[in-house]
Design a protein around this motif. Structure first.
Motif, PDB file in Angstrom:
ATOM      1  N   UNK A 174       0.840  -1.195   0.000  1.00 44.45           N
ATOM      2  CA  UNK A 174       0.000   0.000   0.000  1.00 44.45           C
ATOM      3  C   UNK A 174       0.877   1.248   0.000  1.00 44.45           C
ATOM      4  N   UNK A 175       1.939   1.242   0.779  1.00 49.83           N
ATOM      5  CA  UNK A 175       2.847   2.389   0.835  1.00 49.83           C
ATOM      6  C   UNK A 175       3.484   2.646  -0.529  1.00 49.83           C
ATOM      7  N   UNK A 176       3.761   1.598  -1.283  1.00 50.62           N
ATOM      8  CA  UNK A 176       4.315   1.762  -2.627  1.00 50.62           C
ATOM      9  C   UNK A 176       3.381   2.619  -3.479  1.00 50.62           C
ATOM     10  N   UNK A 177       2.086   2.382  -3.367  1.00 53.61           N
ATOM     11  CA  UNK A 177       1.118   3.139  -4.164  1.00 53.61           C
ATOM     12  C   UNK A 177       1.138   4.623  -3.821  1.00 53.61           C
ATOM     13  N   UNK A 178       1.448   4.939  -2.568  1.00 52.33           N
ATOM     14  CA  UNK A 178       1.545   6.352  -2.161  1.00 52.33           C
ATOM     15  C   UNK A 178       2.694   7.056  -2.874  1.00 52.33           C
ATOM     16  N   UNK A 179       3.646   6.315  -3.391  1.00 49.80           N
ATOM     17  CA  UNK A 179       4.779   6.905  -4.096  1.00 49.80           C
ATOM     18  C   UNK A 179       4.523   7.167  -5.570  1.00 49.80           C
ATOM     19  N   UNK A 180       3.315   6.847  -6.042  1.00 43.58           N
ATOM     20  CA  UNK A 180       2.957   7.064  -7.448  1.00 43.58           C
ATOM     21  C   UNK A 180       1.942   8.202  -7.505  1.00 43.58           C
ATOM     22  N   UNK A 181       2.367   9.414  -7.896  1.00 44.88           N
ATOM     23  CA  UNK A 181       1.480  10.577  -7.861  1.00 44.88           C
ATOM     24  C   UNK A 181       0.146  10.387  -8.584  1.00 44.88           C
ATOM     25  N   UNK A 182       0.148   9.690  -9.696  1.00 47.39           N
ATOM     26  CA  UNK A 182      -1.105   9.482 -10.429  1.00 47.39           C
ATOM     27  C   UNK A 182      -2.089   8.635  -9.627  1.00 47.39           C
ATOM     28  N   UNK A 183      -1.585   7.642  -8.906  1.00 52.53           N
ATOM     29  CA  UNK A 183      -2.461   6.828  -8.056  1.00 52.53           C
ATOM     30  C   UNK A 183      -3.011   7.644  -6.896  1.00 52.53           C
TER      31      UNK A 183
END
Length: 135
Positions: A115-124
């Motif tokens: 989940x934290x990985x997704x926070x690193x993708x601005x578009x997500x």
């Protein structure tokens, strides 16, 4: 049954570490109660089947399931779920659902790290904000 490993020559003065390959992993559970897994089985194609119970009102369900309603905290709901080893989309969809519904976690577990990985993708993060504004 006997299980063993055949290893090439190695320095016996050092520990021998056998690191198995992780075929798949996921996060299963709700965030608002107690979830328990009682059994996991894997079929010949590598699909995993998990059984247990939950007192989480936000436990993930699938349309068309036998019962998708939450009973109450003191009478847990039973569940059976499956994960196809050849369908990584299941894992991505589950992780994305928690990314949208929950606040940013500290990556203390594998599930939190996903989940934290997704926070690193601005578009997500932008899509998450849009989805949450519609809730």
């Amino acid at each position: 049954q006997l299980v063993g490993f055949e290893v090439a020559s190695y320095d016996a003065s050092r520990p021998l570490i056998i690191d198995p390959v992780l075929t798949y992993s996921t996060y299963l559970g709700g965030g608002l109660g107690l979830d328990a897994t009682f059994a996991i089985a894997v079929d010949g194609s590598g699909s995993a089947y998990v059984t247990g119970n939950t007192s989480s009102s936000d436990f993930p369900t699938t349309a068309g399931s036998f019962d998708i309603t939450f009973n109450d905290t003191f009478n847990p709901d039973a569940f059976v779920t499956s994960y196809a080893a050849t369908n990584p989309g299941e894992d991505i969809a589950e992780t994305f659902r928690f990314f949208v519904y929950r606040s940013q976690p500290r990556p203390n577990t594998v599930a939190d790290a996903k989940i934290a990985f997704m926070w690193g993708v601005p578009e997500l993060v932008r899509i998450r904000s849009e989805l949450r504004s519609e809730l």
